[in-house]
Structures are given as structure tokens and as C-alpha cells.
Design an enzyme around this catalytic site. Sequence first.
Site, PDB file in Angstrom:
ATOM      1  N   ASP A 113     -17.841  -6.844 -27.124  1.00  8.90           N
ATOM      2  CA  ASP A 113     -16.485  -7.370 -27.234  1.00  8.90           C
ATOM      3  C   ASP A 113     -15.757  -6.855 -28.471  1.00  8.90           C
ATOM      4  O   ASP A 113     -14.532  -6.848 -28.514  1.00  8.90           O
ATOM      5  CB  ASP A 113     -16.529  -8.900 -27.245  1.00  8.90           C
ATOM      6  CG  ASP A 113     -15.154  -9.519 -27.256  1.00  8.90           C
ATOM      7  OD1 ASP A 113     -14.369  -9.214 -26.339  1.00  8.90           O
ATOM      8  OD2 ASP A 113     -14.854 -10.295 -28.179  1.00  8.90           O
ATOM      9  N   MET A 147      -9.595 -14.549 -26.985  1.00 11.03           N
ATOM     10  CA  MET A 147      -8.268 -13.946 -26.875  1.00 11.03           C
ATOM     11  C   MET A 147      -8.244 -12.483 -27.288  1.00 11.03           C
ATOM     12  O   MET A 147      -7.201 -11.849 -27.243  1.00 11.03           O
ATOM     13  CB  MET A 147      -7.279 -14.730 -27.752  1.00 11.03           C
ATOM     14  CG  MET A 147      -7.067 -16.163 -27.330  1.00 11.03           C
ATOM     15  SD  MET A 147      -6.347 -16.300 -25.658  1.00 11.03           S
ATOM     16  CE  MET A 147      -4.778 -15.457 -25.906  1.00 11.03           C
ATOM     17  N   ARG A 148      -9.404 -11.934 -27.708  1.00  9.75           N
ATOM     18  CA  ARG A 148      -9.401 -10.550 -28.170  1.00  9.75           C
ATOM     19  C   ARG A 148      -8.987  -9.594 -27.053  1.00  9.75           C
ATOM     20  O   ARG A 148      -8.290  -8.604 -27.286  1.00  9.75           O
ATOM     21  CB  ARG A 148     -10.775 -10.169 -28.714  1.00  9.75           C
ATOM     22  CG  ARG A 148     -10.804  -8.768 -29.303  1.00  9.75           C
ATOM     23  CD  ARG A 148     -12.140  -8.433 -29.939  1.00  9.75           C
ATOM     24  NE  ARG A 148     -12.283  -9.087 -31.229  1.00  9.75           N
ATOM     25  CZ  ARG A 148     -13.207  -9.985 -31.517  1.00  9.75           C
ATOM     26  NH1 ARG A 148     -14.076 -10.344 -30.594  1.00  9.75           N
ATOM     27  NH2 ARG A 148     -13.285 -10.525 -32.706  1.00  9.75           N
ATOM     28  N   ALA A 149      -9.404  -9.891 -25.815  1.00  7.75           N
ATOM     29  CA  ALA A 149      -9.061  -9.007 -24.699  1.00  7.75           C
ATOM     30  C   ALA A 149      -7.551  -8.934 -24.494  1.00  7.75           C
ATOM     31  O   ALA A 149      -7.001  -7.852 -24.230  1.00  7.75           O
ATOM     32  CB  ALA A 149      -9.743  -9.496 -23.429  1.00  7.75           C
TER      33      ALA A 149
END
Length: 680
Positions: free
Chosen positions: A193, A274-276
Site C-alpha cells: 500500500d 484513504m491513501r488509494a
Amino acid sequence: MSTPYPFTAIVGQDDLRLGLLLNAVSPAVGGVLVRGEKGTAKSTAVRALAALMPEVPVVPGCRFSCDPASPDPACPDGPHAEAAGVSRPARTVELPVGASEDRLVGALDIERALSEGVKAFEPGLLADAHRGILYVDEVNLLHDHLVDLLLDAAAMGASYVEREGVSVRHAARFLLVGTMNPEEGELRPQLLDRFGLTVEVSASRDTDERVEVVRRRLAYDDDPEGFATRWAEEEGALRERIAAARVLLPRVVLSDGVLRQIAATCAAFEVDGMRADIVMARTATALAAWAGREEVTADDVRQAALLALPHRRRRNPFDAPGLDEDKLDQTLDEAGPPENSDGDDQPDPDGGGDDDGGGGGGGGVPPQADGEDRTPPQGSEGDSPSPAPEGAPDAPGRPAGGEQQPVAAAEPFRTKMLSVPGLGEGAAGRRSRARTEHGRTTGARRPQGALTKLHLAATVQAAAPHQRARGRAGRGLVVRRDDLRQATREGREGNLVLFVVDASGSMAARQRMSAVKGAVLSLLLDAYQRRDKVGLVTFRGKEAEVALPPTSSVDAAAARLESLPTGGRTPLAAGLLKAHDVLRVERLRDPSRRPLLVVVTDGRATGGPEPVALAGRAGRLHRSEGTASVVVDCESGYVRLGLAAELARELGGTAVTLDELRADSIAGLVKDVTAAGRAA
């Protein structure tokens, strides 16, 4: 210095080139992880990218590459007076798999810090890579503590080095690129991720394309400088396009409609955190700038999803990365088209139409081998195949000789921890106790080589008796080299877990083998989480075979297990002797990694003269060499012969039933295999 292979001369690999170029346009995308088989130009492309990056202005003499326009106020070489900067090419810094922590983050000279009171800091690779590219080949083989340091620095844009109260901080902003061969093991999902994008690469199956690859490579090997000169014009054009895209990037508009599509896509594919969403937004913006547009379109969002989401959907090592494109298109349609988007405003799939590959186009779809379908099955992510209903007939098409078709594994479960006794010195992991560079401090010793972990109390204790003889006059302690003490620390190591699985007819009952496979799958998942190497030996019929040599690729072991047929006699001794051969070779290859033998059987032995006695002798051979072992007793029913427990005694290990193997089972506590074996 050797002449790098030109980026624009790379044939094919559109997704690889596009992922690298988008990071060159917008380093905030977060780097790229390149997954693929060996010999697919992964390293070549990464090394060639540096030649396309704009030159970097730096403060003269600064070892940390400070920007003269805004120097780092905390720079160890600072503070920097106002002065004209000098320009240098962007660097590509390679992090070797076997690098030490001090080589990565830098090191303080502890001896000078104690005796002279000065901060003598030697920069590491993170400082060298600041404002450049940090390349990690075979990132999946990098030790976990180095990966954690690397990704923390990439996320924070700074590196911290602390030794006994003395600390140094410096800026470390770089483009992180990792390459890996999935056959050698996967990265943990939480580490995956941290990479902004991922691309899959594979060798082309097109004959003409393969011919062109060979032709260009031979021409480069014969005359690197001449070959680079022939591609200089294309390289210059691509360099200018990157610079233009960087200038355009701040003006690109990300409308509310586009943001809604991005959020809906991430929600539909159930990615964590929320990184995506943030990475998709930055990638879509970079795609628009790369195409020369000031507004993000639906095609940018789709392509960004194909680059940013596949690796974020893996929940365990047995999930194949990928994205259901039909579901992606449906989600984008339901979220509504972005504002002011029309069919004439589409990104150029070839990145400008350059035949030389400089455009780095590609549709964002990871290339697959011909005929190979990697679309994940329908259903929730991480679902394991369900066992056949009880009482269901055997699969049709059973081969002659009593062999049965493979059955699906039962649902995996969390297992009790099985560990190797004693104190090892193997690679860092999470299974057995070991002397490691990280962990709790347990003592001190004289340093062997460079001092890395100072034991302050032991150092002071060693120096204190000599202060009068050394003429100590002030408050400071007079410390000599012989006084320094290295801290010894205890942590956990990864082991070699070798599975020896009984696939004979006595195990072939459909529900029974399904439960056995589920147990082995659970142990494989546990081995993955504890950073073990795994191997798989199976035995049935007249012989045993190495289904999977020891490897870090736990998902490869799971694939071999899934296709394992059953039937025939039970050559238990052959399985144990084959395991002995495997362990003998592995001890020569990696003597510091201690093995754990896991025998999955009901203990029966048939075939040949005196099969039970022969199995007992094979077990005692393992015991004589000190191999830690555990027998997973697969015997079921009201009448139990206790043969698995007898085998465990011959091995010097312990036996656990399938029920006892579960972490939530009431039948027993966590077992140290040899200690339990001695008690038995």
C-alpha cells in the site's frame, strides 16, 4: 561510468514506462512497484529514467543536496549562507538487498560522540537519494526493518538517526522504485500500500517484438555510446515533454465530478484507508498533464485506477493482484461522467505516438501471458474455496491406480505458534527467539568490527576504573576504544518451515483431505506472517517428491497444495528421508536459518518390508541432527491407533491434532515443539 541504455529504446512494456514517467512528472504520486518475471527490462528501465530527469540545483559542498532556493534549516551541514547553487544530474541510488541499517540511514561515530562530544555523521543512501531516485531491486527480499525505515522516510520526507540520545535529521525526498519477481515471495499488503502505483510486466509473446528486443540489445552491447547517440534525439524530446508536463501540472483542474468517480471507485473495490483515493487523484492529474491537458477526464480516472488499485486489493498472500475491469467501468458509469468531458479530449494511448517507446503509453492494464486470465473470481475478496458438501461423490475422471482428483481446502484458521527452541541467529522474522540487531537489550559484549548499538551502562562501567590512571581532571569521562561495549539484543527470527504432507490413500477421504489442506493452508499463512521460508514434500504411492523447494513464495506453496492429488500406499519413510535431503542442502546454503519440520499425517506406513520400523529409523535420523519437529495428527474417528504420536516420539518432537492446532482451541496452550517432545 558506463553509458545507460536509452529509455526510449526500450521495446514494449508500455505500463512500466508509463508508471515511471508519471512519477517523473509528479513525484507526489508515491513511486512505483514493478512486478514481473526475470529478464523483462525492469532494472534497465529504472536506471534509464534518471537520464530523463531535470538537473537538480544544489548548495555547493552540501552532502545532503539542499536546494539553494530553500535550504533545509535542519541540515547537518548547515546552516547554509546565501550563495549561488550549482546544478548536477539527478541521481539513481541503488539499495542492495544485503545493506545494513547504517548504510541506509547513515551512522554516527559513537566513539567520537562520547570522547570528543562532536556529532560526526556519515550520510547513508537516503541522503544520497534526496531529490533523486532510490531504486530497490528485489524489494520483496529486503529485510523487514529496512523496508520499514525506507517507507517511513518516503512518507515523511525525512530520515532520523538516533544513537543513545544523540540524533540527526535530514531531508530525504526521493522517487521510490521497487522491482520484484513474485515467484520469490510477495510483499506484505501493508507494505504494498505504501507504493503509489504498481505495474505487471511480462515478456512479449510476439515474435517480431522479441526479435527487435534482441537486435537493440546486441547493438547496445557492441557500442553503448554509439547506440545512445542514435537515440539522443528521442531522449531529448522525451526529456522536454517531462519538463513541460511538470510546468503544466499545477494548472490541471480536478473537478468535483472526477473526485466523486475516484471516491466511488475506491469504495466499490473496498480498499483500506484513504491513501488509494489520494494516489488516484494525483495519478489522474499527472496523466492529464502528460497528455498536455488542463482538465482530468474519465479515461484518466480509469487508467489511474488500473495503476493504483490492483496491489491494494490483496488481503492475504494467496490473493492474486488484479482488477475486475467490467466492475470498474460500471462503477465509473454509475458515478456519472466528469464535468466538461467529451470524446475528443482523450489521452493518447501511445503517449504521443512515438514508435520508439518514449511516449510510455499503455492502457494501464497489466500485460498477461497469452491466454492467461487473472481476473479474480466473483465473490468477496479473500474467499477460500469451500470444501465439497459432506457425502458428495468423488470427482469424475479418477485416474487408474486409486488416485483421486484434488479437493478444495477448507477455510483457513489462525493457528497456534510453533517455534524452534533455543536461541538462533537467523534472518529477522517473527517465529523463534534469536540474537538480532533489533529487539530488547539482554546484555553487552566487546564490539566485533564497527560499533553499531552502544550499551551505555556497560561502557561507563568498563571505563570508570581507569579514570585516575588516564589523568581525568574535569567532569567528562575519559573513554577509550577498549571501553566501548556493543549491546546484545534478542528478538525473533524467521525459520525454514518444511511441510511433509501425507497424500496417500489413507488420507484420501474427501472431507478429511479437505480439512488437512485447510490446516496446511493455515500454517502457510502463519509462516507468511512470521517471515519464514517454506518448502513442501509430499509422499504417496511408492515414493516421495519435493513439490516445492524451500522458497520465500508462500503463495507458490499454496498453489502446489491446491493441485495435490491423493491415493496409493503410504511411503512414510520415503517422505521423511526426502525431507532430510532437503534440509541437508539448505543447511549448507543458509546455515543460520534453523528448520522446523511439520509432518502432516495419520502416522500409518505401508509398502515395502517393515514400513513402520523404517519410518521410525528415518524419524530418529532427524532427531539425531537436532531438527525441531511437530506432527499434525490427522487421524479421525472413534478408534485411534496413536501412530502419529509414536512418530512424534521417534522424531523427538510433539504431536498435535487438527483441533489442537487452532489458536482458539481449548485443547492445549502454545507449544514449543522440542520442549513438549521432551515432556512427552
